[in-house]
Design a protein around this motif. Structure first.
Motif, PDB file in Angstrom:
ATOM      1  N   ARG A  99      22.380   4.462  -0.469  1.00  0.00           N
ATOM      2  CA  ARG A  99      21.885   3.654  -1.653  1.00  0.00           C
ATOM      3  C   ARG A  99      21.427   2.114  -1.446  1.00  0.00           C
ATOM      4  N   MET A 100      21.748   0.935  -0.730  1.00  0.00           N
ATOM      5  CA  MET A 100      21.603   0.535  -0.156  1.00  0.00           C
ATOM      6  C   MET A 100      20.157   0.450   0.873  1.00  0.00           C
ATOM      7  N   THR A 101      20.553   1.576   1.703  1.00  0.00           N
ATOM      8  CA  THR A 101      19.374   1.441   2.237  1.00  0.00           C
ATOM      9  C   THR A 101      17.864   2.276   1.698  1.00  0.00           C
ATOM     10  N   GLN A 102      17.869   2.378   0.397  1.00  0.00           N
ATOM     11  CA  GLN A 102      17.289   3.308  -0.332  1.00  0.00           C
ATOM     12  C   GLN A 102      16.135   1.853  -0.978  1.00  0.00           C
ATOM     13  N   THR A 103      17.589   0.783  -2.145  1.00  0.00           N
ATOM     14  CA  THR A 103      17.516  -0.567  -2.454  1.00  0.00           C
ATOM     15  C   THR A 103      16.356  -1.610  -1.816  1.00  0.00           C
ATOM     16  N   SER A 104      16.826  -1.297  -0.400  1.00  0.00           N
ATOM     17  CA  SER A 104      16.001  -1.937   0.469  1.00  0.00           C
ATOM     18  C   SER A 104      14.924  -2.042   1.029  1.00  0.00           C
ATOM     19  N   ASN A 105      14.600  -0.925   0.861  1.00  0.00           N
ATOM     20  CA  ASN A 105      13.038  -0.183   1.507  1.00  0.00           C
ATOM     21  C   ASN A 105      12.369  -0.539  -0.495  1.00  0.00           C
ATOM     22  N   GLN A 106      13.140  -0.505  -1.458  1.00  0.00           N
ATOM     23  CA  GLN A 106      12.077  -0.617  -2.578  1.00  0.00           C
ATOM     24  C   GLN A 106      12.160  -2.360  -2.806  1.00  0.00           C
ATOM     25  N   LEU A 107      13.387  -2.896  -2.305  1.00  0.00           N
ATOM     26  CA  LEU A 107      12.702  -4.441  -2.680  1.00  0.00           C
ATOM     27  C   LEU A 107      11.679  -4.340  -1.646  1.00  0.00           C
ATOM     28  N   ILE A 108      11.891  -4.012  -0.513  1.00  0.00           N
ATOM     29  CA  ILE A 108      10.781  -4.769   0.988  1.00  0.00           C
ATOM     30  C   ILE A 108       9.641  -3.978   0.013  1.00  0.00           C
ATOM     31  N   HIS A 109       8.522  -2.592  -0.693  1.00  0.00           N
ATOM     32  CA  HIS A 109       8.127  -2.186  -1.224  1.00  0.00           C
ATOM     33  C   HIS A 109       8.232  -2.976  -2.487  1.00  0.00           C
ATOM     34  N   CYS A 110       8.748  -3.210  -3.559  1.00  0.00           N
ATOM     35  CA  CYS A 110       8.144  -4.151  -4.874  1.00  0.00           C
ATOM     36  C   CYS A 110       7.379  -5.646  -3.934  1.00  0.00           C
ATOM     37  N   ARG A 111       8.706  -6.045  -2.745  1.00  0.00           N
ATOM     38  CA  ARG A 111       7.811  -7.485  -2.771  1.00  0.00           C
ATOM     39  C   ARG A 111       6.631  -7.424  -1.648  1.00  0.00           C
ATOM     40  N   HIS A 112       5.457  -6.141  -0.981  1.00  0.00           N
ATOM     41  CA  HIS A 112       4.483  -6.639  -0.732  1.00  0.00           C
ATOM     42  C   HIS A 112       3.879  -5.974  -2.192  1.00  0.00           C
ATOM     43  N   HIS A 113       4.220  -5.378  -3.162  1.00  0.00           N
ATOM     44  CA  HIS A 113       3.396  -5.222  -3.648  1.00  0.00           C
ATOM     45  C   HIS A 113       3.073  -7.035  -4.569  1.00  0.00           C
ATOM     46  N   ILE A 114       4.341  -7.330  -5.024  1.00  0.00           N
ATOM     47  CA  ILE A 114       4.299  -8.762  -5.790  1.00  0.00           C
ATOM     48  C   ILE A 114       3.273  -9.590  -4.810  1.00  0.00           C
ATOM     49  N   LEU A 115       3.514  -9.755  -3.068  1.00  0.00           N
ATOM     50  CA  LEU A 115       2.369 -10.346  -2.033  1.00  0.00           C
ATOM     51  C   LEU A 115       1.158  -9.792  -2.971  1.00  0.00           C
ATOM     52  N   GLU A 116       0.969  -9.111  -2.952  1.00  0.00           N
ATOM     53  CA  GLU A 116      -0.085  -8.298  -2.584  1.00  0.00           C
ATOM     54  C   GLU A 116      -1.213  -8.509  -4.375  1.00  0.00           C
TER      55      GLU A 116
ATOM     56  N   LYS B 179      -0.177 -11.304  -5.632  1.00  0.00           N
ATOM     57  CA  LYS B 179       0.011 -12.695  -5.727  1.00  0.00           C
ATOM     58  C   LYS B 179      -1.476 -13.400  -5.144  1.00  0.00           C
ATOM     59  N   GLU B 180      -1.422 -12.679  -3.818  1.00  0.00           N
ATOM     60  CA  GLU B 180      -3.170 -12.603  -3.590  1.00  0.00           C
ATOM     61  C   GLU B 180      -4.526 -12.403  -4.646  1.00  0.00           C
ATOM     62  N   LYS B 181      -4.410 -11.068  -5.407  1.00  0.00           N
ATOM     63  CA  LYS B 181      -5.231 -10.556  -6.068  1.00  0.00           C
ATOM     64  C   LYS B 181      -5.347 -11.750  -7.673  1.00  0.00           C
ATOM     65  N   MET B 182      -3.975 -13.145  -7.493  1.00  0.00           N
ATOM     66  CA  MET B 182      -3.872 -13.641  -8.513  1.00  0.00           C
ATOM     67  C   MET B 182      -4.966 -15.144  -7.601  1.00  0.00           C
ATOM     68  N   LEU B 183      -4.751 -15.353  -6.774  1.00  0.00           N
ATOM     69  CA  LEU B 183      -5.665 -16.418  -6.337  1.00  0.00           C
ATOM     70  C   LEU B 183      -6.585 -16.227  -6.011  1.00  0.00           C
ATOM     71  N   ARG B 184      -7.315 -14.836  -5.813  1.00  0.00           N
ATOM     72  CA  ARG B 184      -8.720 -14.648  -5.199  1.00  0.00           C
ATOM     73  C   ARG B 184      -9.093 -14.575  -6.876  1.00  0.00           C
ATOM     74  N   LEU B 185      -8.848 -13.803  -7.320  1.00  0.00           N
ATOM     75  CA  LEU B 185      -8.829 -14.755  -9.250  1.00  0.00           C
ATOM     76  C   LEU B 185      -9.145 -15.877  -9.350  1.00  0.00           C
ATOM     77  N   LYS B 186      -8.098 -16.069  -9.013  1.00  0.00           N
ATOM     78  CA  LYS B 186      -8.103 -18.017  -9.131  1.00  0.00           C
ATOM     79  C   LYS B 186      -9.461 -19.238  -8.293  1.00  0.00           C
ATOM     80  N   ASN B 187     -10.164 -18.643  -6.824  1.00  0.00           N
ATOM     81  CA  ASN B 187     -10.679 -18.879  -6.181  1.00  0.00           C
ATOM     82  C   ASN B 187     -11.884 -18.741  -6.931  1.00  0.00           C
TER      83      ASN B 187
END
Length: 374
Positions: free
Chosen positions: A27-44, A46-54
């Motif tokens: 479960r911890m491994t699965q949660t960690s993967n989800q967190l990593i996946h979520c982090r990637h979504h957050i970063l993506e 964030k990049e979209k928001m930055l491009r939109l802001k620019n």
């Protein structure tokens, strides 16, 4: 036996604990993967928001530039139409030929001798010189009626591009009413912007101090005095305009603010002037009514103005134009027939007329004049 049961229980507990540990690790491994996946979504995201802001910032900058440009153009137009483009006498250089042409006015009007340099109050345009033709239009307030836009439209639109380049149309506002001056400037800057920018159209205004005291005195009287004042002022208005136009071109064509130029009028004028056989002509009539459509050599304008100013109190311009030939061209003792014959060689009439008079409301307040073919 009891020991055996205890061992079984311990083994069972160990298996359960191991299974639970594996489950937790999974479960911890699965949660960690989800967190990593979520982090990637957050970063993506964030990049979209930055491009939109620019992109938004670029759009904002472009909008600011567009608004600034609009504001600048509106300010320029406002400055041109409200504040005008004033060229004061004290800003003129000593080398300016145009200002020297006005010096002859001081000989006829003593009140101008202390006025310093004489020049129009307002000049809008490129002050174009070195052209073949200058066309002068003097305009005054006619109350609720104005023919100037119609006149200008026919005059400038019926020139070819090359003819427009080799000419300048001068609108002289000969009216002390500032509202009328502003209305003329507004109309021309909006409707004839291209001609103003190219230099083929100019606006000037006559300074109030130019007019002699006799004119102000006559304006205060009734009827006949008012009519006489109007006639005198018209002579002075035209003289001022002729002096301003004199150094600009080889030829000067006098028009008024309530006429319509016929199609290809300018082509016909230039062809006629260039193909004329006589080189001694004094002026050419492209209209027989009043002072409209009279073409002069610019080099002769000063002589005409001198004569007009000698008798400006006595007769209107069209009559003075006839008198000048009696004075200058007819020799003492010469028969009227011989004088008339010589006048035909120097006063040339073009047919048919190239201008149509359309004004009904006269420039003399309260008077009407009906359209005539000229």
């Amino acid at each position: 036996m009891r020991t055996k049961q205890v061992n079984v229980l311990i083994a069972l507990a160990a298996v359960m604990l191991f299974s639970f540990s594996c489950f937790c690790i999974s479960r911890m491994t699965q949660t960690s993967n989800q967190l990593i996946h979520c982090r990637h979504h957050i970063l993506e995201f964030k990049e979209k928001m930055l491009r939109l802001k620019n992109k938004t910032e670029r759009n904002r900058q472009e909008l600011i530039k567009a608004l600034s440009k609009m504001k600048y153009e509106m300010t320029q137009r406002k400055n041109m139409s409200i504040h005008l483009v004033e060229k004061k006498i004290n800003t003129l250089g000593k080398s300016e030929t145009a200002s020297n042409t006005f010096e002859i006015l001081k000989f006829f009007f003593p009140h101008l001798r202390k006025a310093g340099r004489i020049y129009p109050d307002v000049i809008i345009g490129k002050e174009k010189t070195g052209v073949s033709f200058a066309l002068g239009i003097s305009t005054v307030n006619r109350g609720n009626q104005s023919y100037l836009k119609q006149t200008l439209n026919s005059v400038v639109s019926r020139m070819t591009p090359s003819e427009e380049k080799d000419s300048v149309v001068i609108v002289s506002v000969a009216d002390g009413n500032e509202d009328y001056l502003k209305s003329v400037v507004d109309m021309i800057t909006k409707r004839f912007k291209r001609q103003l920018r190219s230099g083929s159209l100019e606006i000037i205004s006559i300074p109030a101090f130019f007019y002699p005291n006799i004119l102000h005195v006559k304006q205060s009287t009734e009827d006949s005095g008012r009519s006489e004042s109007w006639r005198i002022k018209q002579v002075l208005d035209f003289c001022f305009l002729m002096l301003y136009a004199q150094p600009k071109a080889m030829y000067y064509l006098q028009l008024e603010d309530d006429i319509i130029a016929k199609k290809t009028y300018f082509t016909k004028i230039t062809d006629f002037v260039h193909n004329i056989t006589s080189k001694n002509w004094f002026y050419i009539e492209f209209s027989i009514l009043g002072f409209i459509g009279k073409l002069f050599k610019s080099e002769d304008l000063t002589d005409f103005v001198r004569f007009f100013l000698m008798f400006y109190k006595d007769k209107p311009l069209d009559l003075l134009l006839g008198d000048i030939f009696q004075v200058k061209m007819c020799n003492p003792g010469e028969t009227p027939e011989k004088c008339a014959e010589r006048n035909k060689q120097i006063r040339i009439r073009y047919k048919p007329s190239l201008f149509q008079h359309v004004g009904i409301e006269s420039s003399l307040p309260g008077e009407e004049q009906y359209s005539k073919k000229i």
